[in-house]
Structures are given as structure tokens and as C-alpha cells.
Design a protein around this motif. Structure first.
Motif, PDB file in Angstrom:
ATOM      1  N   PHE A  75       0.828  -1.206   0.000  1.00 31.33           N
ATOM      2  CA  PHE A  75       0.000   0.000   0.000  1.00 31.33           C
ATOM      3  C   PHE A  75       0.860   1.253   0.000  1.00 31.33           C
ATOM      4  CE2 PHE A  75      -3.050  -3.032   1.641  1.00 31.33           C
ATOM      5  CZ  PHE A  75      -4.229  -2.616   1.040  1.00 31.33           C
ATOM      6  N   ARG A  76       0.371   2.303  -0.671  1.00 29.03           N
ATOM      7  CA  ARG A  76       1.012   3.621  -0.582  1.00 29.03           C
ATOM      8  C   ARG A  76       0.629   4.194   0.775  1.00 29.03           C
ATOM      9  NH1 ARG A  76      -1.115   4.794  -6.118  1.00 29.03           N
ATOM     10  NH2 ARG A  76      -2.841   5.691  -4.983  1.00 29.03           N
ATOM     11  N   ARG A  77       1.577   4.405   1.617  1.00 31.59           N
ATOM     12  CA  ARG A  77       1.298   4.914   2.964  1.00 31.59           C
ATOM     13  C   ARG A  77       1.387   6.435   3.035  1.00 31.59           C
ATOM     14  NH1 ARG A  77      -1.165   0.823   5.394  1.00 31.59           N
ATOM     15  NH2 ARG A  77      -0.007  -1.084   5.151  1.00 31.59           N
ATOM     16  N   PHE A  78       2.228   7.029   2.215  1.00 34.60           N
ATOM     17  CA  PHE A  78       2.467   8.466   2.309  1.00 34.60           C
ATOM     18  C   PHE A  78       2.185   9.106   0.952  1.00 34.60           C
ATOM     19  CE2 PHE A  78       5.223   6.312   5.327  1.00 34.60           C
ATOM     20  CZ  PHE A  78       4.759   6.881   6.495  1.00 34.60           C
ATOM     21  N   SER A  79       0.918   9.237   0.651  1.00 38.12           N
ATOM     22  CA  SER A  79       0.492   9.781  -0.629  1.00 38.12           C
ATOM     23  C   SER A  79      -0.786  10.577  -0.418  1.00 38.12           C
ATOM     24  CB  SER A  79       0.244   8.630  -1.609  1.00 38.12           C
ATOM     25  OG  SER A  79      -0.247   9.123  -2.823  1.00 38.12           O
ATOM     26  N   VAL A  80      -1.072  11.461  -1.333  1.00 38.01           N
ATOM     27  CA  VAL A  80      -2.300  12.240  -1.246  1.00 38.01           C
ATOM     28  C   VAL A  80      -3.505  11.310  -1.417  1.00 38.01           C
ATOM     29  CG1 VAL A  80      -3.653  14.067  -2.341  1.00 38.01           C
ATOM     30  CG2 VAL A  80      -1.197  14.341  -2.050  1.00 38.01           C
ATOM     31  N   VAL A  81      -3.356  10.302  -2.268  1.00 41.34           N
ATOM     32  CA  VAL A  81      -4.435   9.361  -2.526  1.00 41.34           C
ATOM     33  C   VAL A  81      -4.017   7.981  -2.032  1.00 41.34           C
ATOM     34  CG1 VAL A  81      -5.862   8.291  -4.297  1.00 41.34           C
ATOM     35  CG2 VAL A  81      -5.183  10.678  -4.532  1.00 41.34           C
ATOM     36  N   PHE A  82      -4.801   7.416  -1.127  1.00 39.26           N
ATOM     37  CA  PHE A  82      -4.519   6.085  -0.586  1.00 39.26           C
ATOM     38  C   PHE A  82      -4.756   5.052  -1.670  1.00 39.26           C
ATOM     39  CE2 PHE A  82      -5.796   2.219   1.703  1.00 39.26           C
ATOM     40  CZ  PHE A  82      -4.684   2.068   2.520  1.00 39.26           C
ATOM     41  N   GLY A  83      -3.923   4.059  -1.727  1.00 40.21           N
ATOM     42  CA  GLY A  83      -4.097   2.998  -2.718  1.00 40.21           C
ATOM     43  C   GLY A  83      -2.940   2.031  -2.680  1.00 40.21           C
ATOM     44  N   LEU A  84      -2.749   1.340  -3.768  1.00 43.11           N
ATOM     45  CA  LEU A  84      -1.713   0.327  -3.875  1.00 43.11           C
ATOM     46  C   LEU A  84      -0.580   0.802  -4.771  1.00 43.11           C
ATOM     47  CD1 LEU A  84      -4.051  -2.697  -4.546  1.00 43.11           C
ATOM     48  CD2 LEU A  84      -2.835  -2.229  -2.428  1.00 43.11           C
ATOM     49  N   ASN A  85       0.634   0.404  -4.425  1.00 44.81           N
ATOM     50  CA  ASN A  85       1.753   0.608  -5.338  1.00 44.81           C
ATOM     51  C   ASN A  85       1.671  -0.410  -6.461  1.00 44.81           C
ATOM     52  OD1 ASN A  85       3.146   2.802  -4.129  1.00 44.81           O
ATOM     53  ND2 ASN A  85       3.803   1.421  -2.519  1.00 44.81           N
ATOM     54  N   SER A  86       1.291  -1.619  -6.101  1.00 43.57           N
ATOM     55  CA  SER A  86       1.110  -2.680  -7.092  1.00 43.57           C
ATOM     56  C   SER A  86       0.219  -3.758  -6.477  1.00 43.57           C
ATOM     57  CB  SER A  86       2.449  -3.279  -7.513  1.00 43.57           C
ATOM     58  OG  SER A  86       3.056  -3.920  -6.417  1.00 43.57           O
ATOM     59  N   LEU A  87      -0.388  -4.549  -7.340  1.00 49.04           N
ATOM     60  CA  LEU A  87      -1.234  -5.658  -6.877  1.00 49.04           C
ATOM     61  C   LEU A  87      -0.979  -6.835  -7.810  1.00 49.04           C
ATOM     62  CD1 LEU A  87      -3.411  -6.622  -4.910  1.00 49.04           C
ATOM     63  CD2 LEU A  87      -5.101  -5.923  -6.622  1.00 49.04           C
ATOM     64  N   ARG A  88      -0.196  -7.786  -7.326  1.00 49.63           N
ATOM     65  CA  ARG A  88       0.116  -8.969  -8.120  1.00 49.63           C
ATOM     66  C   ARG A  88      -1.044  -9.961  -8.016  1.00 49.63           C
ATOM     67  NH1 ARG A  88       5.029 -11.403  -8.750  1.00 49.63           N
ATOM     68  NH2 ARG A  88       4.441 -12.881  -7.125  1.00 49.63           N
ATOM     69  N   VAL A  89      -1.488 -10.447  -9.176  1.00 51.63           N
ATOM     70  CA  VAL A  89      -2.599 -11.392  -9.206  1.00 51.63           C
ATOM     71  C   VAL A  89      -2.227 -12.593 -10.075  1.00 51.63           C
ATOM     72  CG1 VAL A  89      -4.373  -9.632  -8.841  1.00 51.63           C
ATOM     73  CG2 VAL A  89      -3.712 -10.252 -11.168  1.00 51.63           C
ATOM     74  N   THR A  90      -2.987 -13.658  -9.889  1.00 53.65           N
ATOM     75  CA  THR A  90      -2.884 -14.833 -10.744  1.00 53.65           C
ATOM     76  C   THR A  90      -4.262 -15.115 -11.301  1.00 53.65           C
ATOM     77  OG1 THR A  90      -3.354 -16.383  -8.945  1.00 53.65           O
ATOM     78  CG2 THR A  90      -1.043 -15.830  -9.327  1.00 53.65           C
TER      79      THR A  90
END
Length: 91
Positions: A75-90
Motif C-alpha cells: 500500500f502507498r502509505r504516504f500519498s495524497v491518494v490512498f491505494g496500492l503501489n502494485s497488486l500482483r494477481v494470478t
């Protein structure tokens, strides 16, 4: 005073289990799209896109799953918008 946008809607006294994604959770008082005169004009479009895109995604990839344990989600912890840096899926 500092406004922390990633902290919005994460009050344990307001939301049960705020760290868990629950798309069926009631949105009363949710600040994601603003409120009143400050309500986001794109909110209906975003909701419509999600109503259409997520079911289509899950139909196309029925085995879609996280590639890594949730605890390792980046997760992006220090950003204006909360979200993910990346999400690996299968799939």
C-alpha cells in the motif's frame, strides 16, 4: 492542522473493520466522493464503471486471485491518494 486523506473513513467507531475492503459496506457519510455542493460530478460514472467492469473482469478471469498473501500487499502509505503501489494477481 493537517488533513490526512488516507485516514478518511477509517474510524473504528464509525466503520467495522476499516482495514478490510468490503464493497457491500453501507456508504452513509463516506467522504470518497464528497457531499452536498462538493459532491464529485464523476461519482455516478465511477460507480457505473465499477458495476460493469468488476463483474466483466471476474467473468473473464474466474480464477482471479491475489498472487501474494494480503499481509504483503504493498500500500502507498504516504500519498495524497490512498491505494496500492502494485497488486500482483494470478488467474
Amino acid at each position: 492542522m493537517i488533513c490526512s486523506l488516507p485516514a478518511a473513513n477509517r474510524d473504528h467507531s464509525f466503520v467495522d473493520d476499516p482495514d478490510r475492503l468490503d464493497v457491500t459496506r453501507e456508504a452513509a457519510g463516506h467522504v470518497a466522493f464528497g457531499h452536498g455542493v462538493h459532491h464529485c460530478l464523476g461519482a455516478p460514472l465511477a460507480r457505473m464503471e465499477l458495476r460493469m467492469a468488476l463483474p466483466a473482469l471476474f467473468r473473464r478471469f474466474p480464477g482471479l486471485a491475489l498472487a501474494d498473501p494480503y499481509e504483503r500487499t504493498d500500500f502507498r502509505r504516504f500519498s495524497v491518494v490512498f491505494g496500492l503501489n502494485s497488486l500482483r494477481v494470478t488467474w
